[in-house]
Enzyme design. Structure first.
Site, PDB file in Angstrom:
ATOM      1  N   TRP A 327      19.841 -33.450  63.811  1.00  0.00           N
ATOM      2  CA  TRP A 327      18.453 -33.890  64.019  1.00  0.00           C
ATOM      3  C   TRP A 327      18.328 -35.399  63.751  1.00  0.00           C
ATOM      4  CZ3 TRP A 327      15.105 -35.821  60.116  1.00  0.00           C
ATOM      5  CH2 TRP A 327      13.784 -36.014  60.521  1.00  0.00           C
ATOM      6  N   HIS A 328      19.156 -35.903  62.821  1.00  0.00           N
ATOM      7  CA  HIS A 328      19.071 -37.332  62.497  1.00  0.00           C
ATOM      8  C   HIS A 328      19.648 -38.210  63.603  1.00  0.00           C
ATOM      9  CE1 HIS A 328      18.537 -35.618  58.444  1.00  0.00           C
ATOM     10  NE2 HIS A 328      17.818 -36.693  58.233  1.00  0.00           N
ATOM     11  N   GLY A 329      20.469 -37.634  64.475  1.00  0.00           N
ATOM     12  CA  GLY A 329      21.020 -38.423  65.570  1.00  0.00           C
ATOM     13  C   GLY A 329      22.257 -37.760  66.134  1.00  0.00           C
ATOM     14  N   TYR A 469      13.652 -44.160  58.018  1.00  0.00           N
ATOM     15  CA  TYR A 469      13.406 -42.951  58.801  1.00  0.00           C
ATOM     16  C   TYR A 469      12.662 -43.193  60.109  1.00  0.00           C
ATOM     17  CZ  TYR A 469      15.716 -39.099  56.595  1.00  0.00           C
ATOM     18  OH  TYR A 469      16.696 -38.225  56.181  1.00  0.00           O
TER      19      TYR A 469
END
Lengths: 472, 93
Positions: A327-329, A469
Protein backbone atom coordinates in the site's frame (compact mmCIF):
# COMPACT_ATOMS: atom_id res chain seq x y z
CA UNK A 1 -1.13 23.52 1.16
CA UNK A 2 0.53 21.97 4.16
CA UNK A 3 -0.36 22.49 7.79
CA UNK A 4 2.40 24.46 9.51
CA UNK A 5 2.55 27.28 6.96
CA UNK A 6 1.23 30.82 6.72
CA UNK A 7 -0.93 29.76 3.77
CA UNK A 8 -2.75 27.24 5.93
CA UNK A 9 -3.05 29.67 8.84
CA UNK A 10 -4.72 32.26 6.60
CA UNK A 11 -6.94 29.57 5.07
CA UNK A 12 -8.03 28.42 8.52
CA UNK A 13 -8.61 32.00 9.73
CA UNK A 14 -11.14 32.40 6.93
CA UNK A 15 -12.74 28.95 7.08
CA UNK A 16 -13.14 28.64 10.86
CA UNK A 17 -15.30 31.76 11.46
CA UNK A 18 -17.44 31.13 8.38
CA UNK A 19 -18.06 27.48 9.33
CA UNK A 20 -18.95 28.40 12.90
CA UNK A 21 -21.15 31.34 11.89
CA UNK A 22 -23.19 28.97 9.71
CA UNK A 23 -23.30 26.29 12.42
CA UNK A 24 -24.44 28.77 15.07
CA UNK A 25 -27.21 30.15 12.85
CA UNK A 26 -28.34 26.52 12.30
CA UNK A 27 -27.69 26.85 8.56
CA UNK A 28 -26.49 23.27 8.67
CA UNK A 29 -26.49 22.59 4.94
CA UNK A 30 -24.61 25.81 4.26
CA UNK A 31 -22.15 24.92 7.03
CA UNK A 32 -21.44 21.59 5.34
CA UNK A 33 -21.19 23.21 1.92
CA UNK A 34 -18.74 25.80 3.27
CA UNK A 35 -16.49 23.09 4.69
CA UNK A 36 -16.76 21.00 1.51
CA UNK A 37 -15.88 24.09 -0.57
CA UNK A 38 -12.91 24.78 1.71
CA UNK A 39 -11.80 21.16 1.46
CA UNK A 40 -11.85 21.24 -2.35
CA UNK A 41 -9.95 24.54 -2.31
CA UNK A 42 -7.41 22.95 0.07
CA UNK A 43 -7.02 19.95 -2.25
CA UNK A 44 -7.00 21.98 -5.48
CA UNK A 45 -4.10 24.00 -4.06
CA UNK A 46 -1.83 21.11 -5.15
CA UNK A 47 -3.42 20.48 -8.53
CA UNK A 48 -6.95 21.67 -9.36
CA UNK A 49 -7.47 18.92 -11.94
CA UNK A 50 -7.16 16.28 -9.23
CA UNK A 51 -10.18 17.75 -7.44
CA UNK A 52 -12.26 16.06 -10.15
CA UNK A 53 -10.70 12.73 -9.22
CA UNK A 54 -11.64 13.33 -5.59
CA UNK A 55 -15.20 14.10 -6.65
CA UNK A 56 -15.22 10.98 -8.85
CA UNK A 57 -14.31 8.87 -5.82
CA UNK A 58 -17.08 10.52 -3.79
CA UNK A 59 -19.64 10.00 -6.57
CA UNK A 60 -18.69 6.33 -6.95
CA UNK A 61 -19.11 5.61 -3.25
CA UNK A 62 -22.28 7.66 -2.95
CA UNK A 63 -23.85 5.73 -5.86
CA UNK A 64 -22.69 2.41 -4.40
CA UNK A 65 -24.23 3.39 -1.04
CA UNK A 66 -27.60 4.11 -2.69
CA UNK A 67 -27.47 0.79 -4.55
CA UNK A 68 -26.65 -1.07 -1.33
CA UNK A 69 -29.76 0.45 0.29
CA UNK A 70 -31.95 -0.56 -2.67
CA UNK A 71 -30.61 -4.10 -2.98
CA UNK A 72 -30.35 -4.89 0.74
CA UNK A 73 -31.50 -8.44 1.48
CA UNK A 74 -30.87 -9.64 -2.08
CA UNK A 75 -27.77 -11.34 -3.53
CA UNK A 76 -27.16 -8.15 -5.55
CA UNK A 77 -26.20 -6.26 -2.42
CA UNK A 78 -22.97 -8.21 -1.96
CA UNK A 79 -22.19 -7.90 -5.68
CA UNK A 80 -22.57 -4.12 -5.47
CA UNK A 81 -20.15 -4.02 -2.53
CA UNK A 82 -17.61 -6.21 -4.33
CA UNK A 83 -17.86 -4.13 -7.51
CA UNK A 84 -17.51 -0.87 -5.59
CA UNK A 85 -14.45 -2.17 -3.69
CA UNK A 86 -12.90 -3.36 -6.98
CA UNK A 87 -13.54 0.04 -8.62
CA UNK A 88 -12.06 1.87 -5.62
CA UNK A 89 -8.98 -0.34 -5.61
CA UNK A 90 -8.66 -0.11 -9.42
CA UNK A 91 -8.55 3.67 -9.16
CA UNK A 92 -5.89 3.45 -6.46
CA UNK A 93 -4.03 0.71 -8.32
CA UNK A 94 -3.96 2.64 -11.59
CA UNK A 95 -2.38 5.72 -10.08
CA UNK A 96 -0.06 3.87 -7.73
CA UNK A 97 1.02 0.82 -9.65
CA UNK A 98 0.48 1.40 -13.40
CA UNK A 99 3.97 2.87 -13.95
CA UNK A 100 5.63 0.10 -11.94
CA UNK A 101 3.62 -2.57 -13.78
CA UNK A 102 4.48 -1.27 -17.25
CA UNK A 103 8.17 -0.84 -16.36
CA UNK A 104 8.34 -4.37 -14.95
CA UNK A 105 6.56 -5.76 -18.00
CA UNK A 106 8.94 -3.88 -20.30
CA UNK A 107 11.97 -5.32 -18.43
CA UNK A 108 10.51 -8.82 -18.58
CA UNK A 109 9.79 -8.60 -22.32
CA UNK A 110 13.29 -7.28 -22.99
CA UNK A 111 14.79 -10.13 -20.97
CA UNK A 112 12.77 -12.59 -23.06
CA UNK A 113 13.80 -10.86 -26.29
CA UNK A 114 10.20 -9.86 -27.02
CA UNK A 115 10.42 -6.04 -26.99
CA UNK A 116 7.11 -4.27 -27.55
CA UNK A 117 5.86 -0.67 -27.64
CA UNK A 118 4.14 -0.38 -24.28
CA UNK A 119 1.76 2.42 -23.27
CA UNK A 120 4.04 4.34 -20.89
CA UNK A 121 2.22 7.23 -19.22
CA UNK A 122 3.42 10.10 -17.07
CA UNK A 123 1.15 9.59 -14.09
CA UNK A 124 1.09 12.04 -11.22
CA UNK A 125 0.24 10.28 -7.97
CA UNK A 126 -2.68 12.30 -6.57
CA UNK A 127 -1.85 13.37 -3.04
CA UNK A 128 -3.95 11.58 -0.45
CA UNK A 129 -5.48 9.07 -2.90
CA UNK A 130 -4.78 6.12 -0.57
CA UNK A 131 -6.51 7.84 2.30
CA UNK A 132 -9.67 8.94 0.54
CA UNK A 133 -9.95 5.58 -1.24
CA UNK A 134 -9.78 3.75 2.10
CA UNK A 135 -12.43 6.04 3.53
CA UNK A 136 -14.67 5.38 0.55
CA UNK A 137 -14.31 1.64 1.10
CA UNK A 138 -15.02 2.15 4.79
CA UNK A 139 -18.30 3.88 3.86
CA UNK A 140 -19.62 1.10 1.63
CA UNK A 141 -18.43 -1.78 3.82
CA UNK A 142 -19.79 -0.19 7.02
CA UNK A 143 -23.08 0.33 5.21
CA UNK A 144 -23.17 -3.28 3.99
CA UNK A 145 -22.32 -4.67 7.43
CA UNK A 146 -25.00 -2.55 9.09
CA UNK A 147 -22.54 -0.44 11.13
CA UNK A 148 -24.20 2.44 9.30
CA UNK A 149 -27.98 2.16 9.31
CA UNK A 150 -28.59 3.77 5.89
CA UNK A 151 -26.80 5.45 3.01
CA UNK A 152 -26.18 9.13 3.43
CA UNK A 153 -26.98 12.10 1.15
CA UNK A 154 -24.31 13.20 -1.33
CA UNK A 155 -23.43 16.23 0.78
CA UNK A 156 -22.59 14.03 3.80
CA UNK A 157 -20.54 11.57 1.75
CA UNK A 158 -18.65 14.51 0.22
CA UNK A 159 -18.03 15.99 3.66
CA UNK A 160 -16.88 12.66 5.11
CA UNK A 161 -14.44 11.80 2.31
CA UNK A 162 -13.20 15.31 1.50
CA UNK A 163 -13.00 16.94 4.98
CA UNK A 164 -9.67 18.79 4.69
CA UNK A 165 -8.04 17.95 8.06
CA UNK A 166 -7.81 14.24 7.22
CA UNK A 167 -7.94 14.45 3.42
CA UNK A 168 -4.31 14.03 2.39
CA UNK A 169 -2.58 12.05 5.16
CA UNK A 170 -5.21 10.72 7.52
CA UNK A 171 -6.10 9.72 10.15
CA UNK A 172 -8.32 7.30 8.21
CA UNK A 173 -11.68 8.24 9.63
CA UNK A 174 -14.29 5.47 9.77
CA UNK A 175 -17.69 6.10 8.27
CA UNK A 176 -19.54 4.56 11.23
CA UNK A 177 -17.66 6.82 13.66
CA UNK A 178 -17.78 10.06 11.69
CA UNK A 179 -21.01 10.24 9.70
CA UNK A 180 -23.31 10.36 12.77
CA UNK A 181 -21.50 13.60 13.70
CA UNK A 182 -22.99 15.22 10.60
CA UNK A 183 -26.58 14.78 11.72
CA UNK A 184 -26.57 17.98 13.79
CA UNK A 185 -24.38 21.06 13.49
CA UNK A 186 -21.48 21.21 15.96
CA UNK A 187 -22.40 22.97 19.19
CA UNK A 188 -20.52 26.21 20.01
CA UNK A 189 -21.10 25.48 23.69
CA UNK A 190 -19.06 22.30 23.66
CA UNK A 191 -15.83 22.80 21.74
CA UNK A 192 -12.62 21.04 22.76
CA UNK A 193 -10.54 24.19 22.36
CA UNK A 194 -7.85 23.05 24.80
CA UNK A 195 -7.47 19.68 23.09
CA UNK A 196 -7.30 21.33 19.67
CA UNK A 197 -4.74 23.96 20.61
CA UNK A 198 -2.51 21.56 22.57
CA UNK A 199 -2.46 19.01 19.73
CA UNK A 200 -1.79 21.65 17.07
CA UNK A 201 1.10 23.20 19.02
CA UNK A 202 2.55 19.80 19.89
CA UNK A 203 2.29 18.70 16.26
CA UNK A 204 3.93 21.87 14.94
CA UNK A 205 6.80 21.42 17.41
CA UNK A 206 7.36 17.77 16.53
CA UNK A 207 7.29 18.47 12.79
CA UNK A 208 9.13 21.79 12.57
CA UNK A 209 11.85 21.03 15.09
CA UNK A 210 12.36 17.34 15.76
CA UNK A 211 11.43 15.74 12.42
CA UNK A 212 12.90 18.45 10.19
CA UNK A 213 16.26 18.73 11.97
CA UNK A 214 16.76 14.98 12.15
CA UNK A 215 15.81 14.59 8.48
CA UNK A 216 18.00 17.33 7.10
CA UNK A 217 21.05 16.98 9.35
CA UNK A 218 21.31 13.21 9.76
CA UNK A 219 18.82 10.87 8.12
CA UNK A 220 18.82 12.19 4.54
CA UNK A 221 22.62 12.36 4.40
CA UNK A 222 23.20 8.90 5.84
CA UNK A 223 20.60 7.19 3.66
CA UNK A 224 21.73 9.07 0.54
CA UNK A 225 25.21 7.50 0.65
CA UNK A 226 25.67 4.99 3.47
CA UNK A 227 29.17 4.10 2.20
CA UNK A 228 30.41 7.54 3.25
CA UNK A 229 29.75 6.99 6.95
CA UNK A 230 30.78 4.65 9.75
CA UNK A 231 28.70 2.40 11.99
CA UNK A 232 27.95 4.98 14.70
CA UNK A 233 26.58 7.54 12.23
CA UNK A 234 24.54 4.89 10.41
CA UNK A 235 23.19 3.36 13.60
CA UNK A 236 22.07 6.72 14.92
CA UNK A 237 20.68 7.63 11.49
CA UNK A 238 18.35 4.64 11.83
CA UNK A 239 17.35 5.65 15.38
CA UNK A 240 16.90 9.19 14.08
CA UNK A 241 14.66 7.96 11.28
CA UNK A 242 12.54 6.04 13.79
CA UNK A 243 12.06 9.29 15.71
CA UNK A 244 11.66 11.38 12.55
CA UNK A 245 8.92 9.28 11.00
CA UNK A 246 7.09 9.13 14.33
CA UNK A 247 7.35 12.90 14.89
CA UNK A 248 6.49 13.69 11.27
CA UNK A 249 3.51 11.40 10.89
CA UNK A 250 2.09 11.75 14.39
CA UNK A 251 2.50 15.54 14.01
CA UNK A 252 0.25 15.50 10.95
CA UNK A 253 -2.31 13.42 12.81
CA UNK A 254 -2.15 15.67 15.87
CA UNK A 255 -2.64 18.83 13.81
CA UNK A 256 -5.46 17.18 11.84
CA UNK A 257 -7.23 16.08 15.02
CA UNK A 258 -6.66 19.54 16.56
CA UNK A 259 -7.98 21.43 13.53
CA UNK A 260 -11.04 19.16 13.38
CA UNK A 261 -11.61 19.72 17.12
CA UNK A 262 -11.56 23.51 16.64
CA UNK A 263 -14.22 23.05 13.96
CA UNK A 264 -16.29 20.94 16.35
CA UNK A 265 -15.55 17.45 14.96
CA UNK A 266 -13.97 14.37 16.55
CA UNK A 267 -11.38 12.02 15.06
CA UNK A 268 -10.01 8.97 16.77
CA UNK A 269 -6.48 8.83 18.12
CA UNK A 270 -3.85 7.70 15.58
CA UNK A 271 -0.68 7.18 17.65
CA UNK A 272 -0.17 6.07 21.22
CA UNK A 273 3.52 6.04 22.18
CA UNK A 274 4.38 3.20 19.75
CA UNK A 275 8.02 2.71 20.76
CA UNK A 276 7.06 1.63 24.25
CA UNK A 277 5.39 -1.51 22.82
CA UNK A 278 6.40 -4.80 24.45
CA UNK A 279 5.28 -6.96 21.52
CA UNK A 280 4.93 -6.28 17.81
CA UNK A 281 1.16 -6.79 18.06
CA UNK A 282 1.23 -4.10 20.75
CA UNK A 283 3.26 -1.85 18.43
CA UNK A 284 0.55 -2.14 15.78
CA UNK A 285 -2.09 -1.24 18.36
CA UNK A 286 -0.14 1.99 18.92
CA UNK A 287 1.24 2.94 15.46
CA UNK A 288 -0.96 4.49 12.77
CA UNK A 289 -3.91 3.02 14.61
CA UNK A 290 -6.44 4.15 12.04
CA UNK A 291 -4.63 2.20 9.27
CA UNK A 292 -3.89 -0.90 11.35
CA UNK A 293 -7.49 -1.13 12.55
CA UNK A 294 -8.68 -0.48 8.97
CA UNK A 295 -6.50 -3.33 7.68
CA UNK A 296 -7.71 -5.55 10.48
CA UNK A 297 -11.42 -4.87 9.94
CA UNK A 298 -11.50 -4.67 6.14
CA UNK A 299 -8.74 -7.12 5.19
CA UNK A 300 -7.54 -9.41 8.00
CA UNK A 301 -10.99 -10.36 9.30
CA UNK A 302 -12.56 -10.79 5.80
CA UNK A 303 -9.58 -13.06 4.96
CA UNK A 304 -10.68 -15.23 7.86
CA UNK A 305 -8.72 -13.59 10.71
CA UNK A 306 -7.88 -16.16 13.35
CA UNK A 307 -10.98 -18.28 12.71
CA UNK A 308 -9.49 -20.95 10.44
CA UNK A 309 -6.82 -22.47 12.66
CA UNK A 310 -3.22 -21.53 13.37
CA UNK A 311 -1.76 -21.90 9.87
CA UNK A 312 -4.47 -19.83 8.25
CA UNK A 313 -4.02 -17.17 10.93
CA UNK A 314 -0.30 -16.93 10.11
CA UNK A 315 -1.11 -16.74 6.40
CA UNK A 316 -3.66 -14.00 7.02
CA UNK A 317 -1.25 -12.02 9.18
CA UNK A 318 1.47 -12.27 6.57
CA UNK A 319 -0.85 -11.41 3.70
CA UNK A 320 -2.36 -8.45 5.54
CA UNK A 321 1.02 -6.98 6.38
CA UNK A 322 2.47 -7.60 2.90
CA UNK A 323 -0.54 -5.83 1.36
CA UNK A 324 -0.15 -3.09 3.98
CA UNK A 325 3.48 -2.80 2.87
CA UNK A 326 2.65 -2.60 -0.83
CA UNK A 327 0.00 0.00 0.00
CA UNK A 328 2.94 2.33 0.69
CA UNK A 329 4.21 1.90 -2.86
CA UNK A 330 5.07 -0.51 -5.63
CA UNK A 331 8.57 -1.51 -4.53
CA UNK A 332 10.30 -4.59 -3.21
CA UNK A 333 11.48 -2.69 -0.17
CA UNK A 334 7.89 -2.08 0.97
CA UNK A 335 6.97 -5.67 0.29
CA UNK A 336 9.91 -6.86 2.42
CA UNK A 337 9.02 -4.35 5.13
CA UNK A 338 5.47 -5.75 5.25
CA UNK A 339 6.66 -9.36 5.09
CA UNK A 340 9.08 -8.79 7.98
CA UNK A 341 6.30 -7.35 10.14
CA UNK A 342 3.84 -10.06 9.10
CA UNK A 343 6.40 -12.81 9.68
CA UNK A 344 7.33 -11.50 13.12
CA UNK A 345 3.65 -11.16 14.09
CA UNK A 346 3.07 -14.78 13.06
CA UNK A 347 6.17 -15.89 14.97
CA UNK A 348 5.06 -13.96 18.06
CA UNK A 349 1.72 -15.71 17.91
CA UNK A 350 3.26 -19.12 17.29
CA UNK A 351 5.56 -18.97 20.32
CA UNK A 352 3.07 -17.09 22.48
CA UNK A 353 5.47 -14.18 22.98
CA UNK A 354 3.96 -11.55 25.24
CA UNK A 355 0.87 -13.60 26.07
CA UNK A 356 1.67 -13.24 29.78
CA UNK A 357 3.35 -9.83 29.49
CA UNK A 358 1.10 -8.39 32.24
CA UNK A 359 2.95 -10.63 34.72
CA UNK A 360 6.45 -9.86 33.41
CA UNK A 361 8.96 -8.27 35.82
CA UNK A 362 10.22 -4.78 34.92
CA UNK A 363 13.58 -5.98 33.54
CA UNK A 364 11.84 -8.38 31.18
CA UNK A 365 9.47 -5.68 29.98
CA UNK A 366 12.42 -3.33 29.36
CA UNK A 367 14.17 -6.04 27.40
CA UNK A 368 11.03 -6.70 25.33
CA UNK A 369 10.65 -2.97 24.58
CA UNK A 370 14.30 -2.85 23.43
CA UNK A 371 13.85 -5.93 21.27
CA UNK A 372 10.69 -4.68 19.59
CA UNK A 373 12.13 -1.19 19.08
CA UNK A 374 15.22 -2.60 17.40
CA UNK A 375 13.17 -4.92 15.22
CA UNK A 376 11.00 -1.98 14.14
CA UNK A 377 14.16 0.07 13.46
CA UNK A 378 15.59 -2.76 11.36
CA UNK A 379 12.40 -2.76 9.29
CA UNK A 380 12.53 1.04 8.96
CA UNK A 381 15.82 0.65 7.03
CA UNK A 382 13.88 -1.08 4.24
CA UNK A 383 11.13 1.51 4.47
CA UNK A 384 13.42 4.54 4.24
CA UNK A 385 16.20 3.42 1.90
CA UNK A 386 15.90 4.48 -1.72
CA UNK A 387 16.19 0.88 -2.91
CA UNK A 388 17.48 -2.51 -1.84
CA UNK A 389 21.06 -1.67 -2.85
CA UNK A 390 21.05 1.14 -0.27
CA UNK A 391 19.64 -1.27 2.32
CA UNK A 392 22.59 -3.61 1.86
CA UNK A 393 25.00 -0.67 2.02
CA UNK A 394 23.44 0.40 5.31
CA UNK A 395 23.63 -3.12 6.72
CA UNK A 396 27.24 -3.53 5.57
CA UNK A 397 28.10 -0.15 7.10
CA UNK A 398 27.05 -1.34 10.55
CA UNK A 399 30.19 -3.49 10.54
CA UNK A 400 32.56 -0.55 10.03
CA UNK A 401 33.40 0.79 13.51
CA UNK A 402 36.73 2.28 12.47
CA UNK A 403 35.41 5.55 11.01
CA UNK A 404 34.91 8.64 13.18
CA UNK A 405 31.40 10.08 13.56
CA UNK A 406 30.87 13.03 11.26
CA UNK A 407 27.09 13.50 11.31
CA UNK A 408 26.01 13.01 14.89
CA UNK A 409 26.08 16.15 17.06
CA UNK A 410 25.03 16.64 20.69
CA UNK A 411 21.95 18.54 19.47
CA UNK A 412 20.86 15.69 17.19
CA UNK A 413 21.53 13.18 19.94
CA UNK A 414 19.35 15.29 22.25
CA UNK A 415 16.55 15.30 19.65
CA UNK A 416 16.71 11.50 19.34
CA UNK A 417 16.69 11.18 23.14
CA UNK A 418 13.73 13.56 23.31
CA UNK A 419 11.86 11.59 20.65
CA UNK A 420 12.35 8.44 22.69
CA UNK A 421 11.59 10.08 26.05
CA UNK A 422 8.12 11.18 24.88
CA UNK A 423 7.28 7.52 24.35
CA UNK A 424 7.46 6.96 28.08
CA UNK A 425 5.58 9.94 29.52
CA UNK A 426 2.47 9.05 31.57
CA UNK A 427 -0.44 7.99 29.33
CA UNK A 428 -2.59 10.84 30.69
CA UNK A 429 -0.08 13.60 29.76
CA UNK A 430 -2.59 15.14 27.36
CA UNK A 431 -5.26 15.32 30.08
CA UNK A 432 -2.75 16.83 32.54
CA UNK A 433 -1.76 19.45 29.97
CA UNK A 434 -5.44 20.21 29.40
CA UNK A 435 -5.92 20.77 33.14
CA UNK A 436 -2.96 23.18 33.14
CA UNK A 437 -4.41 24.94 30.10
CA UNK A 438 -7.71 25.50 31.91
CA UNK A 439 -5.93 27.20 34.81
CA UNK A 440 -4.61 29.92 32.51
CA UNK A 441 -6.61 32.98 31.48
CA UNK A 442 -7.30 33.29 27.76
CA UNK A 443 -4.84 36.13 27.24
CA UNK A 444 -2.06 34.05 28.82
CA UNK A 445 -2.87 31.12 26.51
CA UNK A 446 -2.68 33.50 23.53
CA UNK A 447 0.70 34.85 24.69
CA UNK A 448 2.00 31.34 25.36
CA UNK A 449 0.99 30.18 21.88
CA UNK A 450 2.48 33.31 20.30
CA UNK A 451 5.80 32.85 22.15
CA UNK A 452 5.90 29.13 21.34
CA UNK A 453 5.32 29.76 17.64
CA UNK A 454 8.03 32.44 17.59
CA UNK A 455 10.52 30.11 19.30
CA UNK A 456 9.62 27.26 16.93
CA UNK A 457 10.03 29.65 14.00
CA UNK A 458 13.39 30.85 15.35
CA UNK A 459 14.70 27.32 15.86
CA UNK A 460 13.04 25.68 12.89
CA UNK A 461 14.20 28.15 10.28
CA UNK A 462 12.77 28.77 6.84
CA UNK A 463 10.26 26.64 4.99
CA UNK A 464 8.38 23.50 5.83
CA UNK A 465 9.28 20.16 4.29
CA UNK A 466 6.36 18.06 3.06
CA UNK A 467 5.10 15.38 5.43
CA UNK A 468 6.48 11.88 4.77
CA UNK A 469 3.04 10.33 4.34
CA UNK A 470 2.02 12.75 1.56
CA UNK A 471 3.80 10.41 -0.88
CA UNK A 472 1.54 7.48 0.05
CA UNK B 1 -1.54 -6.88 13.09
CA UNK B 2 -3.48 -6.66 16.25
CA UNK B 3 -5.78 -9.61 16.72
CA UNK B 4 -7.50 -8.20 19.75
CA UNK B 5 -10.60 -6.09 19.45
CA UNK B 6 -9.74 -3.07 21.55
CA UNK B 7 -9.58 -0.66 18.64
CA UNK B 8 -13.15 -0.65 17.44
CA UNK B 9 -13.87 2.46 15.36
CA UNK B 10 -14.52 5.56 17.37
CA UNK B 11 -13.69 4.03 20.73
CA UNK B 12 -10.32 5.69 21.08
CA UNK B 13 -11.67 9.00 22.23
CA UNK B 14 -9.08 11.66 22.84
CA UNK B 15 -11.77 13.75 24.50
CA UNK B 16 -12.00 11.47 27.53
CA UNK B 17 -11.34 13.53 30.67
CA UNK B 18 -10.83 16.66 28.56
CA UNK B 19 -12.93 19.71 29.30
CA UNK B 20 -14.94 21.31 26.49
CA UNK B 21 -15.42 25.08 26.43
CA UNK B 22 -17.57 27.65 24.75
CA UNK B 23 -16.37 28.67 21.31
CA UNK B 24 -16.00 32.29 22.43
CA UNK B 25 -12.71 31.60 24.21
CA UNK B 26 -11.05 30.87 20.87
CA UNK B 27 -11.11 34.28 19.09
CA UNK B 28 -9.16 36.23 21.77
CA UNK B 29 -6.57 33.45 22.05
CA UNK B 30 -6.04 33.39 18.29
CA UNK B 31 -6.04 37.18 18.02
CA UNK B 32 -3.29 37.55 20.63
CA UNK B 33 -1.14 34.79 19.15
CA UNK B 34 -1.59 36.19 15.65
CA UNK B 35 -0.79 39.74 16.76
CA UNK B 36 2.45 38.52 18.34
CA UNK B 37 3.45 36.76 15.13
CA UNK B 38 2.63 39.84 13.04
CA UNK B 39 4.60 42.14 15.31
CA UNK B 40 7.68 40.01 15.99
CA UNK B 41 7.86 37.90 12.84
CA UNK B 42 6.96 40.60 10.32
CA UNK B 43 9.86 39.34 8.22
CA UNK B 44 8.06 36.01 7.75
CA UNK B 45 4.99 37.87 6.49
CA UNK B 46 7.08 39.99 4.10
CA UNK B 47 8.87 36.91 2.77
CA UNK B 48 5.58 35.04 2.30
CA UNK B 49 4.05 37.98 0.41
CA UNK B 50 7.07 38.20 -1.94
CA UNK B 51 6.61 34.51 -2.83
CA UNK B 52 2.98 34.97 -3.90
CA UNK B 53 2.19 34.48 -7.61
CA UNK B 54 2.55 37.78 -9.49
CA UNK B 55 -0.66 39.82 -9.77
CA UNK B 56 -1.75 43.39 -9.12
CA UNK B 57 -3.49 42.44 -5.90
CA UNK B 58 -0.52 40.42 -4.64
CA UNK B 59 1.77 43.35 -5.47
CA UNK B 60 -0.30 45.51 -3.09
CA UNK B 61 -0.15 42.75 -0.47
CA UNK B 62 3.65 42.58 -0.83
CA UNK B 63 3.93 46.39 -0.58
CA UNK B 64 1.79 46.46 2.56
CA UNK B 65 3.72 43.57 4.15
CA UNK B 66 7.03 45.26 3.28
CA UNK B 67 5.85 48.54 4.79
CA UNK B 68 4.72 46.72 7.95
CA UNK B 69 8.05 44.91 8.26
CA UNK B 70 10.02 48.16 7.91
CA UNK B 71 7.84 49.72 10.60
CA UNK B 72 8.45 46.76 12.95
CA UNK B 73 12.19 46.97 12.29
CA UNK B 74 12.12 50.70 13.13
CA UNK B 75 10.08 50.15 16.28
CA UNK B 76 12.24 47.24 17.41
CA UNK B 77 10.24 43.99 17.74
CA UNK B 78 11.39 42.59 14.37
CA UNK B 79 15.01 43.25 15.36
CA UNK B 80 14.43 41.52 18.69
CA UNK B 81 13.10 38.43 16.92
CA UNK B 82 16.04 38.38 14.51
CA UNK B 83 18.41 38.58 17.50
CA UNK B 84 16.59 35.62 19.08
CA UNK B 85 16.77 33.66 15.83
CA UNK B 86 20.50 34.37 15.45
CA UNK B 87 21.23 33.48 19.07
CA UNK B 88 19.35 30.17 18.92
CA UNK B 89 20.62 29.37 15.43
CA UNK B 90 24.28 29.87 16.44
CA UNK B 91 23.73 27.84 19.59
CA UNK B 92 22.23 24.88 17.71
CA UNK B 93 24.19 24.78 14.46
Amino acid sequence: MIFPTLNFLLFFLVVCPIAWALAITRAHTLHKLAIIGASYFFYAFWNWKLAFLLFGSVALNFAAGRLIDRTRGTPWCKRVVILAVILNLSLLGFFKYYGWFIESLDELLRALGMERELPFLEIVLPVGISFFTFQGISYIVDLYRGDLDRSRPLIDVMFFISFFPHLVAGPIVRAAAFLPQLETPPSPNRVFVGLGLILIMWGVFKKAIVANYLAVSLVDKAFFDPTAYGAVDLLFAVYAYAVQIYCDFSAYSDIAIGVAALLGYRFQRNFNQPYRAETLADFWRRWHMSLSSWLRDYLYIPLGGNRGGELKTYRNLLLTMVLGGIWHGAAWKFLIWGALHGGFLALERAIGFGRDSARWPTWRRALAVLLIFHFVCFCWIFFRAENLARVWEMLAGFGDWSRPTTLLTPFLLALIAFGMAIQFTPPDTLQRTDRLYHRLPNWAVGVLIGVSLLVIEAIGGDGAAPFIYFQF
Amino acid sequence: MSTTDDLAPGTIELETDMRPQRLWVLPPIMAIALAMLLVFNSQGLAKWSRDLPPSTFNLHVADAAGWWHELMVKLGPAKAFEALRDAIGVELK
